[in-house]
Design a protein around this motif. Structure first.
Motif, PDB file in Angstrom:
ATOM      1  N   ILE A  18      -0.339 -19.743 -34.725  1.00  0.00           N
ATOM      2  CA  ILE A  18       0.360 -21.000 -34.965  1.00  0.00           C
ATOM      3  C   ILE A  18      -0.224 -22.037 -34.025  1.00  0.00           C
ATOM      4  O   ILE A  18      -0.910 -21.689 -33.072  1.00  0.00           O
ATOM      5  CB  ILE A  18       1.887 -20.861 -34.744  1.00  0.00           C
ATOM      6  N   PRO A  19       0.017 -23.311 -34.275  1.00  0.00           N
ATOM      7  CA  PRO A  19      -0.535 -24.341 -33.387  1.00  0.00           C
ATOM      8  C   PRO A  19      -0.043 -24.182 -31.950  1.00  0.00           C
ATOM      9  O   PRO A  19       1.054 -23.677 -31.688  1.00  0.00           O
ATOM     10  CB  PRO A  19      -0.012 -25.639 -33.995  1.00  0.00           C
ATOM     11  N   TYR A  20      -0.871 -24.615 -31.015  1.00  0.00           N
ATOM     12  CA  TYR A  20      -0.547 -24.588 -29.589  1.00  0.00           C
ATOM     13  C   TYR A  20       0.697 -25.426 -29.329  1.00  0.00           C
ATOM     14  O   TYR A  20       0.892 -26.476 -29.939  1.00  0.00           O
ATOM     15  CB  TYR A  20      -1.748 -25.132 -28.808  1.00  0.00           C
ATOM     16  N   ALA A  21       1.556 -24.973 -28.435  1.00  0.00           N
ATOM     17  CA  ALA A  21       2.780 -25.669 -28.019  1.00  0.00           C
ATOM     18  C   ALA A  21       3.852 -25.686 -29.103  1.00  0.00           C
ATOM     19  O   ALA A  21       4.673 -26.591 -29.175  1.00  0.00           O
ATOM     20  CB  ALA A  21       2.481 -27.089 -27.536  1.00  0.00           C
ATOM     21  N   GLN A  34      24.686 -25.197 -32.555  1.00  0.00           N
ATOM     22  CA  GLN A  34      24.994 -24.137 -31.601  1.00  0.00           C
ATOM     23  C   GLN A  34      24.120 -22.919 -31.884  1.00  0.00           C
ATOM     24  O   GLN A  34      23.903 -22.570 -33.042  1.00  0.00           O
ATOM     25  CB  GLN A  34      26.471 -23.732 -31.710  1.00  0.00           C
ATOM     26  N   PRO A  35      23.640 -22.242 -30.834  1.00  0.00           N
ATOM     27  CA  PRO A  35      22.841 -21.036 -31.065  1.00  0.00           C
ATOM     28  C   PRO A  35      23.716 -19.914 -31.609  1.00  0.00           C
ATOM     29  O   PRO A  35      24.865 -19.775 -31.221  1.00  0.00           O
ATOM     30  CB  PRO A  35      22.291 -20.694 -29.680  1.00  0.00           C
ATOM     31  N   ARG A  36      23.171 -19.131 -32.516  1.00  0.00           N
ATOM     32  CA  ARG A  36      23.889 -18.006 -33.105  1.00  0.00           C
ATOM     33  C   ARG A  36      23.116 -16.722 -32.848  1.00  0.00           C
ATOM     34  O   ARG A  36      21.906 -16.741 -32.639  1.00  0.00           O
ATOM     35  CB  ARG A  36      24.045 -18.196 -34.619  1.00  0.00           C
ATOM     36  N   CYS A  37      23.809 -15.602 -32.893  1.00  0.00           N
ATOM     37  CA  CYS A  37      23.203 -14.257 -32.805  1.00  0.00           C
ATOM     38  C   CYS A  37      22.267 -14.112 -31.601  1.00  0.00           C
ATOM     39  O   CYS A  37      21.167 -13.579 -31.720  1.00  0.00           O
ATOM     40  CB  CYS A  37      22.476 -13.917 -34.091  1.00  0.00           C
ATOM     41  N   GLY A  38      22.671 -14.617 -30.459  1.00  0.00           N
ATOM     42  CA  GLY A  38      21.849 -14.488 -29.265  1.00  0.00           C
ATOM     43  C   GLY A  38      20.819 -15.577 -29.093  1.00  0.00           C
ATOM     44  O   GLY A  38      20.037 -15.553 -28.151  1.00  0.00           O
ATOM     45  N   GLY A  39      20.799 -16.537 -29.992  1.00  0.00           N
ATOM     46  CA  GLY A  39      19.878 -17.659 -29.860  1.00  0.00           C
ATOM     47  C   GLY A  39      18.522 -17.413 -30.485  1.00  0.00           C
ATOM     48  O   GLY A  39      18.249 -16.350 -31.032  1.00  0.00           O
ATOM     49  N   PRO A  40      17.663 -18.407 -30.422  1.00  0.00           N
ATOM     50  CA  PRO A  40      16.343 -18.296 -31.047  1.00  0.00           C
ATOM     51  C   PRO A  40      15.470 -17.248 -30.361  1.00  0.00           C
ATOM     52  O   PRO A  40      15.614 -16.987 -29.173  1.00  0.00           O
ATOM     53  CB  PRO A  40      15.754 -19.694 -30.893  1.00  0.00           C
ATOM     54  N   ARG A  41      14.559 -16.674 -31.137  1.00  0.00           N
ATOM     55  CA  ARG A  41      13.672 -15.619 -30.634  1.00  0.00           C
ATOM     56  C   ARG A  41      12.224 -16.079 -30.497  1.00  0.00           C
ATOM     57  O   ARG A  41      11.422 -15.396 -29.875  1.00  0.00           O
ATOM     58  CB  ARG A  41      13.714 -14.410 -31.559  1.00  0.00           C
ATOM     59  N   GLY A  42      11.877 -17.196 -31.115  1.00  0.00           N
ATOM     60  CA  GLY A  42      10.509 -17.709 -31.001  1.00  0.00           C
ATOM     61  C   GLY A  42      10.280 -18.282 -29.616  1.00  0.00           C
ATOM     62  O   GLY A  42      11.114 -19.024 -29.097  1.00  0.00           O
ATOM     63  N   THR A  43       9.168 -17.922 -28.992  1.00  0.00           N
ATOM     64  CA  THR A  43       8.894 -18.419 -27.644  1.00  0.00           C
ATOM     65  C   THR A  43       7.508 -19.034 -27.550  1.00  0.00           C
ATOM     66  O   THR A  43       6.604 -18.693 -28.305  1.00  0.00           O
ATOM     67  CB  THR A  43       8.997 -17.292 -26.593  1.00  0.00           C
ATOM     68  N   CYS A  44       7.380 -19.933 -26.606  1.00  0.00           N
ATOM     69  CA  CYS A  44       6.102 -20.556 -26.293  1.00  0.00           C
ATOM     70  C   CYS A  44       6.141 -20.945 -24.825  1.00  0.00           C
ATOM     71  O   CYS A  44       7.129 -21.512 -24.359  1.00  0.00           O
ATOM     72  CB  CYS A  44       5.893 -21.804 -27.149  1.00  0.00           C
ATOM     73  N   THR A  45       5.085 -20.612 -24.107  1.00  0.00           N
ATOM     74  CA  THR A  45       4.942 -21.056 -22.724  1.00  0.00           C
ATOM     75  C   THR A  45       3.637 -21.823 -22.610  1.00  0.00           C
ATOM     76  O   THR A  45       2.579 -21.308 -22.949  1.00  0.00           O
ATOM     77  CB  THR A  45       4.925 -19.866 -21.750  1.00  0.00           C
ATOM     78  N   THR A  63      12.858 -30.206 -33.333  1.00  0.00           N
ATOM     79  CA  THR A  63      13.013 -28.998 -34.132  1.00  0.00           C
ATOM     80  C   THR A  63      12.555 -29.272 -35.554  1.00  0.00           C
ATOM     81  O   THR A  63      12.508 -30.415 -35.998  1.00  0.00           O
ATOM     82  CB  THR A  63      14.474 -28.513 -34.151  1.00  0.00           C
ATOM     83  N   PHE A  64      12.213 -28.216 -36.269  1.00  0.00           N
ATOM     84  CA  PHE A  64      11.868 -28.318 -37.688  1.00  0.00           C
ATOM     85  C   PHE A  64      12.373 -27.076 -38.396  1.00  0.00           C
ATOM     86  O   PHE A  64      12.653 -26.051 -37.764  1.00  0.00           O
ATOM     87  CB  PHE A  64      10.348 -28.486 -37.888  1.00  0.00           C
ATOM     88  N   GLY A  65      12.500 -27.166 -39.693  1.00  0.00           N
ATOM     89  CA  GLY A  65      12.952 -26.023 -40.481  1.00  0.00           C
ATOM     90  C   GLY A  65      14.448 -26.059 -40.709  1.00  0.00           C
ATOM     91  O   GLY A  65      15.139 -27.027 -40.399  1.00  0.00           O
ATOM     92  N   TYR A  66      14.944 -24.956 -41.251  1.00  0.00           N
ATOM     93  CA  TYR A  66      16.346 -24.865 -41.641  1.00  0.00           C
ATOM     94  C   TYR A  66      17.219 -24.442 -40.462  1.00  0.00           C
ATOM     95  O   TYR A  66      17.050 -23.363 -39.919  1.00  0.00           O
ATOM     96  CB  TYR A  66      16.494 -23.871 -42.797  1.00  0.00           C
ATOM     97  N   ARG A  89      13.542 -19.669 -40.608  1.00  0.00           N
ATOM     98  CA  ARG A  89      12.190 -20.230 -40.691  1.00  0.00           C
ATOM     99  C   ARG A  89      12.213 -21.632 -40.103  1.00  0.00           C
ATOM    100  O   ARG A  89      12.140 -22.649 -40.776  1.00  0.00           O
ATOM    101  CB  ARG A  89      11.632 -20.239 -42.111  1.00  0.00           C
ATOM    102  N   GLY A  90      12.378 -21.647 -38.790  1.00  0.00           N
ATOM    103  CA  GLY A  90      12.416 -22.907 -38.070  1.00  0.00           C
ATOM    104  C   GLY A  90      11.852 -22.741 -36.676  1.00  0.00           C
ATOM    105  O   GLY A  90      11.563 -21.637 -36.227  1.00  0.00           O
ATOM    106  N   GLY A  91      11.714 -23.868 -35.985  1.00  0.00           N
ATOM    107  CA  GLY A  91      11.162 -23.824 -34.646  1.00  0.00           C
ATOM    108  C   GLY A  91      11.145 -25.194 -34.011  1.00  0.00           C
ATOM    109  O   GLY A  91      11.903 -26.079 -34.388  1.00  0.00           O
ATOM    110  N   CYS A  92      10.231 -25.369 -33.041  1.00  0.00           N
ATOM    111  CA  CYS A  92      10.084 -26.657 -32.382  1.00  0.00           C
ATOM    112  C   CYS A  92       8.610 -26.919 -32.111  1.00  0.00           C
ATOM    113  O   CYS A  92       7.797 -25.990 -32.048  1.00  0.00           O
ATOM    114  CB  CYS A  92      10.889 -26.726 -31.095  1.00  0.00           C
ATOM    115  N   GLU A  93       8.308 -28.190 -31.974  1.00  0.00           N
ATOM    116  CA  GLU A  93       6.936 -28.646 -31.781  1.00  0.00           C
ATOM    117  C   GLU A  93       6.973 -29.993 -31.083  1.00  0.00           C
ATOM    118  O   GLU A  93       8.020 -30.639 -31.036  1.00  0.00           O
ATOM    119  CB  GLU A  93       6.229 -28.777 -33.133  1.00  0.00           C
ATOM    120  N   PRO A  94       5.837 -30.425 -30.534  1.00  0.00           N
ATOM    121  CA  PRO A  94       5.816 -31.771 -29.956  1.00  0.00           C
ATOM    122  C   PRO A  94       6.179 -32.817 -31.015  1.00  0.00           C
ATOM    123  O   PRO A  94       5.793 -32.695 -32.179  1.00  0.00           O
ATOM    124  CB  PRO A  94       4.361 -31.947 -29.501  1.00  0.00           C
TER     125      PRO A  94
END
Length: 122
Positions: A18-21, A34-45, A63-66, A89-94
């Motif tokens: 996936i694209p950087y960042a 509000q975060p559900r089920c322990g919150g998001p699992r996608g990570t980026c450092t 954020t993007f996606g549903y 099928r969502g996440g975050c980006e710059p």
């Protein structure tokens, strides 16, 4: 300096390319902001310690996606950014160009540099 997010030359990828960042998952939807089920699992450092650069203060994240949700943490004067993001099928980006600034707080040894390559766009 603007980073080409599709150039993964200095990235360590786990899973899909996936694209950087960018952080993304397909784990669950997050209702009402509000975060559900322990919150998001996608990570980026974004780890820039020792490079003489830091993420520009002008860079913000979206954020993007549903029903996506984002958790952002910054460390060491923005030389490390950690993101946890996801949705159904969502996440975050710059939110705009991914810009790095010179970090005057860091003393980088001259022998740690690699040969710079400048690209000219016509």
């Amino acid at each position: 300096m603007e980073v080409d997010q599709n150039d993964n030359a200095f990235a360590t990828l786990e899973g899909y390319k996936i694209p950087y960042a960018v952080a993304i998952d397909c784990y669950t939807s997050h209702d009402d902001g509000q975060p559900r089920c322990g919150g998001p699992r996608g990570t980026c450092t974004v780890g820039l310690r020792g490079t003489g650069f830091a993420v520009s203060r002008n860079v913000t994240w979206k954020t993007f996606g549903y029903k996506a949700y984002m958790i952002e943490n910054e460390y060491f004067e923005r030389s490390v950014i950690k993101l946890r993001c996801g949705g159904w099928r969502g996440g975050c980006e710059p939110a705009g160009p991914f810009i790095l600034d010179f970090d005057s707080n860091e003393d980088v040894p001259i022998n740690s540099a690699t040969k710079p390559i400048c690209l000219r766009q016509n």
